[in-house]
Structures are given as C-alpha cells and as structure tokens.
Design a protein around this motif. Structure first.
Motif, PDB file in Angstrom:
ATOM      1  N   LEU A  20      42.828  46.765  22.629  1.00  0.00           N
ATOM      2  CA  LEU A  20      41.649  46.545  23.373  1.00  0.00           C
ATOM      3  C   LEU A  20      41.610  45.405  23.995  1.00  0.00           C
ATOM      4  CD1 LEU A  20      40.994  48.074  20.494  1.00  0.00           C
ATOM      5  CD2 LEU A  20      38.397  47.611  21.021  1.00  0.00           C
ATOM      6  N   LEU A  21      40.860  45.222  25.094  1.00  0.00           N
ATOM      7  CA  LEU A  21      40.987  44.078  26.099  1.00  0.00           C
ATOM      8  C   LEU A  21      39.482  43.409  25.864  1.00  0.00           C
ATOM      9  CD1 LEU A  21      42.937  44.873  29.455  1.00  0.00           C
ATOM     10  CD2 LEU A  21      43.278  43.046  27.711  1.00  0.00           C
ATOM     11  N   LYS A  22      39.204  42.093  25.759  1.00  0.00           N
ATOM     12  CA  LYS A  22      38.033  41.478  25.787  1.00  0.00           C
ATOM     13  C   LYS A  22      37.836  40.921  26.992  1.00  0.00           C
ATOM     14  CE  LYS A  22      38.848  38.332  22.847  1.00  0.00           C
ATOM     15  NZ  LYS A  22      38.745  37.080  21.609  1.00  0.00           N
ATOM     16  N   LYS A  23      38.971  40.596  27.777  1.00  0.00           N
ATOM     17  CA  LYS A  23      38.482  39.935  29.155  1.00  0.00           C
ATOM     18  C   LYS A  23      39.984  40.312  29.941  1.00  0.00           C
ATOM     19  CE  LYS A  23      37.590  35.532  31.292  1.00  0.00           C
ATOM     20  NZ  LYS A  23      37.346  33.738  30.791  1.00  0.00           N
ATOM     21  N   ALA A  24      39.867  40.555  31.056  1.00  0.00           N
ATOM     22  CA  ALA A  24      41.024  40.604  32.061  1.00  0.00           C
ATOM     23  C   ALA A  24      40.633  40.148  33.567  1.00  0.00           C
ATOM     24  CB  ALA A  24      41.126  42.106  32.138  1.00  0.00           C
ATOM     25  N   ALA A  25      41.576  40.071  34.374  1.00  0.00           N
ATOM     26  CA  ALA A  25      41.513  39.645  35.841  1.00  0.00           C
ATOM     27  C   ALA A  25      42.384  40.218  36.607  1.00  0.00           C
ATOM     28  CB  ALA A  25      42.104  37.943  35.782  1.00  0.00           C
ATOM     29  N   VAL A  26      41.605  40.888  37.650  1.00  0.00           N
ATOM     30  CA  VAL A  26      42.303  41.595  38.445  1.00  0.00           C
ATOM     31  C   VAL A  26      42.966  40.466  39.811  1.00  0.00           C
ATOM     32  CG1 VAL A  26      42.419  43.318  40.445  1.00  0.00           C
ATOM     33  CG2 VAL A  26      41.257  43.658  38.221  1.00  0.00           C
ATOM     34  N   HIS A  27      44.131  40.478  40.021  1.00  0.00           N
ATOM     35  CA  HIS A  27      44.987  39.328  40.781  1.00  0.00           C
ATOM     36  C   HIS A  27      45.380  40.077  42.191  1.00  0.00           C
ATOM     37  CE1 HIS A  27      44.789  35.556  38.744  1.00  0.00           C
ATOM     38  NE2 HIS A  27      44.619  36.018  37.867  1.00  0.00           N
ATOM     39  N   VAL A  28      44.879  39.779  43.436  1.00  0.00           N
ATOM     40  CA  VAL A  28      45.379  40.102  44.742  1.00  0.00           C
ATOM     41  C   VAL A  28      46.270  38.966  45.083  1.00  0.00           C
ATOM     42  CG1 VAL A  28      44.578  41.009  46.972  1.00  0.00           C
ATOM     43  CG2 VAL A  28      43.157  41.306  45.014  1.00  0.00           C
ATOM     44  N   VAL A  29      47.494  39.421  45.035  1.00  0.00           N
ATOM     45  CA  VAL A  29      48.737  38.387  45.100  1.00  0.00           C
ATOM     46  C   VAL A  29      48.938  38.455  46.796  1.00  0.00           C
ATOM     47  CG1 VAL A  29      50.857  37.257  44.455  1.00  0.00           C
ATOM     48  CG2 VAL A  29      49.335  38.446  42.862  1.00  0.00           C
ATOM     49  N   MET A  30      48.844  37.296  47.330  1.00  0.00           N
ATOM     50  CA  MET A  30      49.211  37.306  48.830  1.00  0.00           C
ATOM     51  C   MET A  30      50.840  36.852  49.025  1.00  0.00           C
ATOM     52  SD  MET A  30      46.423  38.458  49.885  1.00  0.00           S
ATOM     53  CE  MET A  30      46.529  38.233  51.678  1.00  0.00           C
ATOM     54  N   ASP A  31      51.153  36.790  50.037  1.00  0.00           N
ATOM     55  CA  ASP A  31      52.481  36.474  50.553  1.00  0.00           C
ATOM     56  C   ASP A  31      52.511  34.684  50.635  1.00  0.00           C
ATOM     57  OD1 ASP A  31      52.700  35.993  54.089  1.00  0.00           O
ATOM     58  OD2 ASP A  31      50.908  36.975  53.126  1.00  0.00           O
ATOM     59  N   ASP A 155      53.845  42.667  51.711  1.00  0.00           N
ATOM     60  CA  ASP A 155      52.948  43.405  51.345  1.00  0.00           C
ATOM     61  C   ASP A 155      52.083  42.828  50.115  1.00  0.00           C
ATOM     62  OD1 ASP A 155      52.941  46.071  52.505  1.00  0.00           O
ATOM     63  OD2 ASP A 155      54.712  46.558  51.599  1.00  0.00           O
ATOM     64  N   PRO A 156      50.794  42.822  50.061  1.00  0.00           N
ATOM     65  CA  PRO A 156      50.013  42.183  48.922  1.00  0.00           C
ATOM     66  C   PRO A 156      50.060  42.942  47.682  1.00  0.00           C
ATOM     67  CG  PRO A 156      48.746  43.748  50.223  1.00  0.00           C
ATOM     68  CD  PRO A 156      49.814  43.521  51.003  1.00  0.00           C
TER      69      PRO A 156
END
Length: 229
Positions: A20-31, A155-156
């Motif tokens: 199970l996940l308590k917390k997560a982060a969606v990262h948009v990684v740029m060049d 690409d991101p």
C-alpha cells in the motif's frame, strides 16, 4: 492515473505480500538543456478528485409553535434551516448533495521539473482511487526551439516516486503460508521482503541504493507522455 493496493509475489517467489502507498509524488522530469518549457499558467493548482455524497435532514412537528433545525458539514459550506409553525402535523425533508476532495494534492517546482505530491485527505493511511480526473490537464509543455516531430528528443518523462517509509507491507506469507504483519517479522525476514521489492524494481530498470533506509527515494513507475497536435 489510478492508485490501488498491489500484490507482490506468487509462483516460485520466496514470499508474497500486499503493498500500500501512504504518499506518492508524480514527477514531470524535464530535459537538462531546458529546451522544453512548462507553461506556468497551465499548471493545475488544486488538482483534486471529487467524491459525491448525499445528506438528508428531516424536521417533524405536530404541536403549536415553531422549531428550527440546522445541518452543516465539515466539508460543506452551507446551512439547512426549516421552520414549522401552526397546529398541524408536518414533516419536511431536505436533501443536500455535493462533492468533497478525497486526496490532497500540492505541486512544487523541483530541480528536474515539477512534482505533484499526493496524500490521503479522508483520514485513511493509504492512497486509493484517482487523485484527479483522467480528463484533467495538469500542465502544458512547449518546445522553445522549433516545431518538433513526434518522438524527437528530448522528451519529458513522468515518474512516480515515494519514500521507503511511505510503503506499507502487510499480509506477508512465506512458504509455510502463515500470515505475518510487518512488525512481527524478524530482521532476517524483513530483509527477505525488502530484497524482493528491490529485485522486482531492479527488474523494471529502477536502481535502489539502500531499501532499508526509510528516507530512500524509490522510483516505482515511469512513462513518456504522448503529444497533442
């Protein structure tokens, strides 16, 4: 994106368990060359999923005089008031419906791009469901150089990351099929579970240095987004 519990192991695996996940982060990684630019005004400030609810209030009076009732909700700004006067028997039903946020999502700028931090907002110790509607545009990215061909570099990249302490391991079964909680495991058995998680993530191409460190950042998924015309 949909977040839910995961089941790991099976077959010849030395251990099976639920994650199970308590917390997560969606990262948009740029060049790193910053050819791609985030359109700042397009970044969604409050990307919240909504859960519908319904509330019903009834007021009943059969004697002379008046009575008032109030209904309020922690997640709802509003008041329901009913007043009944006279000598007849009256029942009034008041219905209220709306939505509330099921997850807390905040965004921040990072060294390698942007991140959307997701936490549960309903008192649960796990993330479950969609942090935002699938039709929601979270941000827009433009190429500052020229009109790009589809698939042209750079690409991101979108990565889902979490800390080791934000992963809950439960319903652990070894070869004898007995069920254990994480707290009841010996240090050796905890090592077996953590090593299995590490091996599975490595098989997906994600390198982990010290999975026993509660503050170790784990990458658990990544994808390259598609382009709009």
């Amino acid at each position: 994106m949909f977040l839910d519990d995961g089941r790991v192991g099976g077959g010849d695996a030395p251990v099976r368990f639920q994650l199970l996940l308590k917390k997560a982060a969606v990262h948009v990684v740029m060049d790193s060359a910053e050819v791609l630019k985030v359109v700042a005004s397009s970044v969604r400030r409050e990307p919240l999923a909504k859960v519908e609810f319904n509330k019903v209030a009834k007021t009943e009076k059969s004697a002379s005089g008046s009575v008032g009732t109030n209904l309020s909700s922690r997640n709802l700004n509003g008041e329901i008031r009913a007043a009944i006067e006279g000598h007849t028997h009256v029942v009034e039903e008041h219905r209220e419906s709306g939505t509330y946020s099921s997850m807390k999502v905040v965004h921040k700028k990072c060294e390698d791009g942007y991140a959307f931090i997701i936490e549960s907002k309903n008192g649960s110790d796990r993330l479950s469901g969609q942090p935002w509607p699938s039709s929601e545009v979270m941000m827009k990215i433009k190429d500052s150089r020229h009109k790009r061909e589809i698939g042209e570099s750079p690409d991101p990249r979108i990565e889902i990351r979490c800390l080791r302490e934000d992963i809950i391991v439960q319903n652990i079964r070894f070869t004898n099929d007995s069920v254990f909680s994480w707290k009841s495991l010996t240090r050796n058995k905890k090592t077996i579970v953590e090593q299995y998680i590490k091996d599975e993530l490595f098989r997906l191409g994600y390198l982990i240095h010290d999975i026993s460190n509660p503050y170790e950042t784990l990458k658990i998924a990544d994808v390259t987004p598609s382009e709009e015309g």
